[in-house]
Design a protein around this motif. Structure first.
Motif, PDB file in Angstrom:
ATOM      1  N   ILE A 276       0.836  -1.193   0.000  1.00  0.00           N
ATOM      2  CA  ILE A 276       0.000   0.000   0.000  1.00  0.00           C
ATOM      3  C   ILE A 276       0.876   1.250   0.000  1.00  0.00           C
ATOM      4  O   ILE A 276       0.567   2.252  -0.666  1.00  0.00           O
ATOM      5  CB  ILE A 276      -0.936   0.001   1.223  1.00  0.00           C
ATOM      6  CG1 ILE A 276      -1.916  -1.183   1.144  1.00  0.00           C
ATOM      7  CG2 ILE A 276      -1.693   1.309   1.328  1.00  0.00           C
ATOM      8  CD1 ILE A 276      -2.843  -1.134  -0.054  1.00  0.00           C
ATOM      9  N   ALA A 277       1.991   1.197   0.729  1.00  0.00           N
ATOM     10  CA  ALA A 277       2.915   2.328   0.738  1.00  0.00           C
ATOM     11  C   ALA A 277       3.504   2.564  -0.649  1.00  0.00           C
ATOM     12  O   ALA A 277       3.768   3.709  -1.037  1.00  0.00           O
ATOM     13  CB  ALA A 277       4.029   2.093   1.752  1.00  0.00           C
ATOM     14  N   ALA A 278       3.711   1.494  -1.428  1.00  0.00           N
ATOM     15  CA  ALA A 278       4.232   1.645  -2.785  1.00  0.00           C
ATOM     16  C   ALA A 278       3.269   2.455  -3.645  1.00  0.00           C
ATOM     17  O   ALA A 278       3.683   3.247  -4.502  1.00  0.00           O
ATOM     18  CB  ALA A 278       4.485   0.276  -3.405  1.00  0.00           C
ATOM     19  N   GLU A 279       1.968   2.255  -3.421  1.00  0.00           N
ATOM     20  CA  GLU A 279       0.993   3.053  -4.163  1.00  0.00           C
ATOM     21  C   GLU A 279       1.153   4.529  -3.838  1.00  0.00           C
ATOM     22  O   GLU A 279       1.095   5.387  -4.726  1.00  0.00           O
ATOM     23  CB  GLU A 279      -0.427   2.604  -3.832  1.00  0.00           C
ATOM     24  CG  GLU A 279      -1.484   3.393  -4.596  1.00  0.00           C
ATOM     25  CD  GLU A 279      -2.884   3.043  -4.160  1.00  0.00           C
ATOM     26  OE1 GLU A 279      -3.804   3.197  -4.975  1.00  0.00           O
ATOM     27  OE2 GLU A 279      -3.071   2.638  -2.994  1.00  0.00           O
ATOM     28  N   THR A 280       1.371   4.850  -2.570  1.00  0.00           N
ATOM     29  CA  THR A 280       1.531   6.247  -2.202  1.00  0.00           C
ATOM     30  C   THR A 280       2.848   6.820  -2.718  1.00  0.00           C
ATOM     31  O   THR A 280       2.943   8.021  -2.982  1.00  0.00           O
ATOM     32  CB  THR A 280       1.422   6.430  -0.677  1.00  0.00           C
ATOM     33  OG1 THR A 280       2.391   5.621  -0.025  1.00  0.00           O
ATOM     34  CG2 THR A 280       0.053   6.040  -0.185  1.00  0.00           C
ATOM     35  N   VAL A 281       3.872   5.977  -2.864  1.00  0.00           N
ATOM     36  CA  VAL A 281       5.099   6.440  -3.529  1.00  0.00           C
ATOM     37  C   VAL A 281       4.775   6.830  -4.968  1.00  0.00           C
ATOM     38  O   VAL A 281       5.233   7.872  -5.471  1.00  0.00           O
ATOM     39  CB  VAL A 281       6.190   5.353  -3.495  1.00  0.00           C
ATOM     40  CG1 VAL A 281       7.368   5.754  -4.376  1.00  0.00           C
ATOM     41  CG2 VAL A 281       6.656   5.102  -2.078  1.00  0.00           C
ATOM     42  N   GLY A 282       3.978   6.011  -5.643  1.00  0.00           N
ATOM     43  CA  GLY A 282       3.554   6.338  -6.998  1.00  0.00           C
ATOM     44  C   GLY A 282       2.762   7.637  -7.038  1.00  0.00           C
ATOM     45  O   GLY A 282       2.938   8.464  -7.939  1.00  0.00           O
ATOM     46  N   LEU A 283       1.894   7.847  -6.045  1.00  0.00           N
ATOM     47  CA  LEU A 283       1.137   9.097  -5.974  1.00  0.00           C
ATOM     48  C   LEU A 283       2.081  10.289  -5.797  1.00  0.00           C
ATOM     49  O   LEU A 283       1.891  11.350  -6.406  1.00  0.00           O
ATOM     50  CB  LEU A 283       0.149   9.034  -4.813  1.00  0.00           C
ATOM     51  CG  LEU A 283      -1.009   8.039  -4.952  1.00  0.00           C
ATOM     52  CD1 LEU A 283      -1.743   7.894  -3.623  1.00  0.00           C
ATOM     53  CD2 LEU A 283      -1.985   8.476  -6.040  1.00  0.00           C
TER      54      LEU A 283
END
Length: 439
Positions: A276-283
């Motif tokens: 889930i943190a990887a998604e926020t890195v993408g954001l």
């Protein structure tokens, strides 16, 4: 000594959103709230699974919040258009802190039950419904029109940075000492954010029908009708909202309900938090891209990029391996951020400020209304047909809804960057009826 007759925006001379003190306080408050809020969905999901182990129960708890959120959103927009937004944000932050502290106390004490968690989720959803229109509509009051895109990009970049840190710390905290402490972190972040929201001083004028202490001359229904006219008169607005009614139902159902199940059956809870943190890195990367890339047809490009968010769901269904999922969620986050910045800029530039919060509330109701359906249905469907077919079905819904929205001419052709005649703008002394005059 500052000229008391001028707004903070008029006194700001340095180019860029950071020249405005209200924007800096808004950025700080929202980032702090996000820091704790990023851990909350993960913590709540595993708290319910620890309690009953049932995807159906988890769906009911998260759907309770969504249903309350949708039910109150329209009234939240009316309230946000009629009251000082910074004071409204202070109150909602403190109320959210109280509800999350209660959930944390129940989980930590071992006295949580599904009905109690559903009740507190309802209260939290109602509070969020009042907060969301205010926090979105206050942005154009804190920066000039020319700074809307960088302001929104910076806000989203900072929020995503907070989400990265919050999700990562939350995952470690939950894995080490349990989900209750992740929920306690969320409560503390809301309380601290409420303090900073108190400094977001923006111009506000008492509506004409409330002047001189008079009773309101316009009913809530009339104000809702005014907001509806602004919302429904623009095809690009309601088409994109209809797209996200389906996209959100599919994405949230897949990620919030089935994602933790896949994690428990394969790579583990700590890894799920990192994914889930990887998604926020993408954001966050998407926010950096949006600061530099300013396409004229940003909304159409963003709508098309929503298709990419189907990739993480396909990965969960077919190859639930941590490295692949990290990459898929990162790419999905980068893509959806281009839409998010373009959407905020398009609304804030084309909707009059005195109706903007109500349009945001109609946007949120339409976009969120099907989320409880997705959250409630995916659990029973996965039990009947298997997790993999349901996840693939959710991915297909995202792709088809996005292609349908992209086929609409007004979505593809809307341009941003040059303020239109009805663009949202902060009031100045030359405005005949400034929507939000100084206190």
């Amino acid at each position: 000594m500052a000229d008391p007759g001028r707004t903070p925006l008029e006194r700001a001379r340095t180019p860029g959103p950071f020249a405005s003190a209200p924007f800096r306080w808004l950025l700080t408050a929202r980032t702090i709230a996000t820091l704790g809020n990023a851990a909350a969905p993960i913590a709540l999901a595993f708290a319910v699974l620890d309690l009953t182990g049932s995807a159906v129960d988890l769906g009911l708890v998260v759907a309770s919040r969504s249903i309350a959120n949708v039910a109150v959103l329209l009234f939240g927009g009316v309230i946000a258009d009629r009251l000082p937004k910074h004071l409204l944000l202070v109150g909602t932050s403190l109320a959210a802190a109280a509800t999350q502290a209660a959930v944390a106390a129940l989980v930590l004490s071992g006295s949580a039950t599904i009905p109690l968690l559903m009740l507190l989720s309802i209260l939290n959803g109602a509070v969020a419904a009042v907060s969301f229109p205010a926090s979105a509509a206050v942005v154009p009051q804190t920066v000039p029109v020319s700074q809307l895109r960088p302001a929104n990009a910076l806000l989203r970049l900072s929020l995503n940075g907070g989400a990265i840190l919050g999700a990562s710390l939350g995952a470690v905290l939950i894995a080490a000492v349990g989900p209750g402490w992740g929920l306690a972190l969320n409560a503390a972040s809301f309380a601290l954010a409420g303090i900073f929201f108190a400094f977001v001083r923006t111009p506000f004028a008492v509506p004409a029908d409330l002047a001189d202490g008079a009773a309101p001359s316009r009913s809530v229904l009339r104000e809702l009708r005014e907001g509806w006219r602004e919302f429904s008169s623009r095809t690009w607005v309601w088409v994109v909202v209809a797209q996200f009614a389906l996209v959100n139902a599919a994405f949230v159902g897949a990620i919030a309900v089935l994602g933790p199940l896949v994690a428990d059956d394969s790579f583990g809870r700590a890894s799920w938090g990192l994914i889930i943190a990887a998604e926020t890195v993408g954001l966050a990367l998407g926010g950096l891209l949006a600061l530099r890339w300013r396409p004229r047809h940003a909304l159409g490009i963003g709508v098309g990029l929503v298709i990419v968010t189907a990739l993480p769901i396909v990965g969960l269904a077919l190859v639930p391996l941590v490295p692949l999922l990290v990459v898929a969620f990162l790419i999905g986050g980068l893509a959806i951020e281009q839409f998010g910045v373009a959407w905020d800029q398009s609304l804030q530039q084309n909707i009059p400020q005195d109706k903007l919060a109500r349009v945001y509330s109609y946007d949120a109701v339409g976009s969120f209304i099907a989320i409880p359906v997705g959250e409630i249905l995916v659990g029973p469907l996965a039990h009947s047909f298997g997790t993999t077919p349901v996840l693939l079905g959710c991915a297909a819904v995202i792709v088809l809804a996005s292609l349908a929205a992209l086929s609409t001419r007004s979505v593809r052709r809307l341009t941003v960057g040059v303020p239109g005649p009805d663009a949202a703008h902060p009031p100045t002394p030359t405005d005949p009826t400034p929507p939000y005059p100084a206190p």
